[in-house]
Scaffold this motif. Structure first.
Motif, PDB file in Angstrom:
ATOM      1  N   LEU A  82     -12.249  36.385 -13.975  1.00 22.37           N
ATOM      2  CA  LEU A  82     -11.109  35.513 -13.707  1.00 22.37           C
ATOM      3  C   LEU A  82     -11.481  34.507 -12.640  1.00 22.37           C
ATOM      4  CD1 LEU A  82      -8.255  37.160 -11.639  1.00 22.37           C
ATOM      5  CD2 LEU A  82     -10.376  38.334 -12.039  1.00 22.37           C
ATOM      6  N   ASP A  83     -10.679  33.446 -12.528  1.00 20.73           N
ATOM      7  CA  ASP A  83     -10.926  32.432 -11.508  1.00 20.73           C
ATOM      8  C   ASP A  83     -10.524  32.956 -10.145  1.00 20.73           C
ATOM      9  OD1 ASP A  83     -11.955  30.652 -13.263  1.00 20.73           O
ATOM     10  OD2 ASP A  83     -10.139  29.440 -13.461  1.00 20.73           O
ATOM     11  N   GLY A  84     -11.084  32.330  -9.124  1.00 17.08           N
ATOM     12  CA  GLY A  84     -10.792  32.791  -7.769  1.00 17.08           C
ATOM     13  C   GLY A  84      -9.729  31.969  -7.071  1.00 17.08           C
ATOM     14  N   ASP A  85      -8.973  31.183  -7.823  1.00 16.84           N
ATOM     15  CA  ASP A  85      -8.004  30.301  -7.169  1.00 16.84           C
ATOM     16  C   ASP A  85      -6.564  30.762  -7.361  1.00 16.84           C
ATOM     17  OD1 ASP A  85      -7.784  29.895  -9.853  1.00 16.84           O
ATOM     18  OD2 ASP A  85      -8.070  27.728  -9.802  1.00 16.84           O
ATOM     19  N   LEU A  86      -6.402  31.978  -7.858  1.00 17.03           N
ATOM     20  CA  LEU A  86      -5.080  32.591  -8.066  1.00 17.03           C
ATOM     21  C   LEU A  86      -4.298  31.951  -9.201  1.00 17.03           C
ATOM     22  CD1 LEU A  86      -4.002  33.340  -4.400  1.00 17.03           C
ATOM     23  CD2 LEU A  86      -4.298  35.016  -6.214  1.00 17.03           C
ATOM     24  N   GLN A  87      -4.936  31.063  -9.983  1.00 16.41           N
ATOM     25  CA  GLN A  87      -4.204  30.518 -11.134  1.00 16.41           C
ATOM     26  C   GLN A  87      -4.054  31.607 -12.205  1.00 16.41           C
ATOM     27  OE1 GLN A  87      -6.090  26.216 -11.442  1.00 16.41           O
ATOM     28  NE2 GLN A  87      -3.949  26.242 -12.029  1.00 16.41           N
ATOM     29  N   ASN A  88      -5.085  32.447 -12.361  1.00 10.27           N
ATOM     30  CA  ASN A  88      -4.935  33.641 -13.207  1.00 10.27           C
ATOM     31  C   ASN A  88      -4.232  34.707 -12.381  1.00 10.27           C
ATOM     32  OD1 ASN A  88      -8.273  32.964 -14.135  1.00 10.27           O
ATOM     33  ND2 ASN A  88      -6.519  32.590 -15.445  1.00 10.27           N
ATOM     34  N   PRO A 140       0.341  27.584 -10.689  1.00 10.92           N
ATOM     35  CA  PRO A 140      -0.246  26.387 -10.069  1.00 10.92           C
ATOM     36  C   PRO A 140      -1.178  26.777  -8.936  1.00 10.92           C
ATOM     37  CG  PRO A 140       2.119  26.573  -9.579  1.00 10.92           C
ATOM     38  CD  PRO A 140       1.773  27.732 -10.447  1.00 10.92           C
ATOM     39  N   ARG A 141      -2.149  25.953  -8.654  1.00 15.24           N
ATOM     40  CA  ARG A 141      -3.030  26.202  -7.513  1.00 15.24           C
ATOM     41  C   ARG A 141      -2.207  26.082  -6.240  1.00 15.24           C
ATOM     42  NH1 ARG A 141      -8.352  25.953  -5.809  1.00 15.24           N
ATOM     43  NH2 ARG A 141      -9.824  25.925  -7.558  1.00 15.24           N
ATOM     44  N   SER A 142      -2.296  27.079  -5.377  1.00 15.85           N
ATOM     45  CA  SER A 142      -1.528  26.972  -4.137  1.00 15.85           C
ATOM     46  C   SER A 142      -2.430  26.595  -2.970  1.00 15.85           C
ATOM     47  CB  SER A 142      -0.805  28.290  -3.845  1.00 15.85           C
ATOM     48  OG  SER A 142      -1.737  29.339  -3.876  1.00 15.85           O
TER      49      SER A 142
HETATM   50 MG    MG Z   1      -8.246  26.739 -11.392  1.00 17.66          MG
END
Ligand code: MG
Ligand code: UDP
Length: 376
Positions: free
Chosen positions: A102-108, A208-210
């Motif tokens: 998974l991505d590391g930007d919390l979008q997932n 959304p990216r926070s």
């Molecule tokens: Mg992303």
């Protein structure tokens, strides 16, 4: 800190791999969400964060969470190598029989992971996430992505609709056979299909990216098209390159003979026309010889590279008279095995700061450059 099911002694069954590039604001919340999501799994897990050469405080944040929890593995690149390479290093640095990416930007949302794992256990080799109500800008992200997904489906025949969703779970046999080079992480579903993997796509959340910024802009559309062209041409003629060249070589050769014959017997009246036929015939004939030799050269390259050793698809062994069915890769050709024993690739100088379940891990500078390469 909550102590695991995935305790220090138990070998992890589920390995979560997360690439990170300049995501300092997301590390701690992501880690906490992961721990909450995986707490109820009932099986040991580990998470491998791969710092892809971040220039912000990502690495410090990672050291901070790893210091609290022996299930956390950290891998650090000396510079930015890209998401695909980070995924490849993360997969090699873990041991679980199931890989979650998974991505590391919390979008997932890590809360989706248990559901994906449940579906995998129904007999699939890979379960892809499909982002519901994707939270990215329409003009610069969603629209190009819709067009790219459509084109990739048309060209490759894959049925996966959301090729850009990083959240997926797969069996290690498959994960280790994916050719994760360049920016090919976007084509994992296509590569999985070409290996004969049983795959399914299920809806997952998207947020959304926070914190932090996306690392990709419109420029990636061109790169996707380029990679698609490469992938499409490779998958057609890769195993037997001669088969791609031989048809055109024979056709061109026959055309050359035909044209030269016309020139010699004088089907066209004037001397200029006869010369033109002869010349065109010679060009076609030489093209034929060149294509034939190119095919032979490509055949030599493929055979010499040993690529075909890994070209067997994923397969299952069904023991006669028994219910048991298992996904298998022949021990002789398993890249999993060769990956374990091989020396670390020189082109991926990733630093592994800590091995899994290493209770003695300290946050000292020495430990940060502990060793180079893959995990033993
Ligand atoms: Mg992303
Ligand atoms: N990423 C990475 N290396 C890169 C670019 C991105 O490790 O060179 C990571 C990034 O930190 C994130 C994931 O890959 O965890 C997806 O990146 P991003 O969120 O920018 O992609 P998007 O969601 O906008 O497609």
């Amino acid at each position: 800190m909550q102590q695991p099911l995935g305790s220090q002694d138990a070998a992890a069954e589920v390995s979560v791999v997360i690439p990170l590039y300049n995501e300092e604001g997301n590390v701690r919340p992501l880690y906490e969400e992961l721990v909450r999501a995986l707490a109820g799994l009932g099986r040991p897990w580990e998470v491998c964060f791969v710092d892809d050469g971040s220039r912000d405080g990502t690495w410090d944040q990672l050291l901070d969470v790893a210091g609290d929890d022996s299930r956390v593995i950290l891998v650090r690149f000396s510079r930015n190598f890209g998401q695909t390479t980070a995924l490849a290093a993360g997969i090699r640095s873990t041991t679980g029989r199931i890989i979650v990416t998974l991505d590391g930007d919390l979008q997932n949302n890590p809360a989706d992971i248990p559901r994906l794992l449940d579906v995998l256990e129904r007999g699939y080799d890979v379960v892809h996430g499909r982002r519901q109500r994707r939270q990215d800008s329409f003009w610069t992200r969603r629209l190009p992505s819709l067009a790219a997904n459509w084109l990739i489906r048309r060209v490759t025949g894959t049925e996966v609709r959301d090729l850009g969703c990083a959240l997926r779970v797969m069996r290690r046999e498959l994960a280790e056979r994916l050719e994760l080079i360049g920016e090919m992480h976007r084509f994992i579903p296509v590569m999985a299909d070409s290996l004969g993997a049983l795959s399914v796509e299920i809806d997952v959340q998207h947020r959304p990216r926070s914190s932090g910024r996306t690392k990709y802009g419109l420029g990636r559309t061109f790169r996707v098209l380029r990679d698609l062209a490469v992938l499409a041409s490779l998958s057609r003629g890769r195993r037997t390159p001669m088969s791609r060249f031989s048809g055109s070589a024979v056709a061109s050769g026959l055309l050359g003979i035909g044209l030269m014959f016309c020139g010699i017997v004088g089907i066209a009246g004037s001397a200029a026309a006869r010369t033109a036929f002869l010349l065109a015939g010679e060009i076609a004939w030489f093209s034929s010889v060149a294509m034939w030799n190119l095919g032979l050269l490509a055949e030599h390259l493929v055979r010499g590279s040993g690529w075909e050793k890994n070209a067997l698809p994923l397969y299952r062994i069904v023991a006669p008279g028994s219910e048991s069915v298992r996904s298998a890769v022949s021990p002789q050709i398993s890249p999993m095995d060769s990956g374990r024993s091989a020396a670390p690739p020189a082109v991926i100088p990733f630093l592994q700061a800590k091995t899994a379940h290493s209770p003695s891990f300290q946050k000292s500078p020495e430990s940060q450059s502990a060793c180079m390469g893959t995990r033993p």
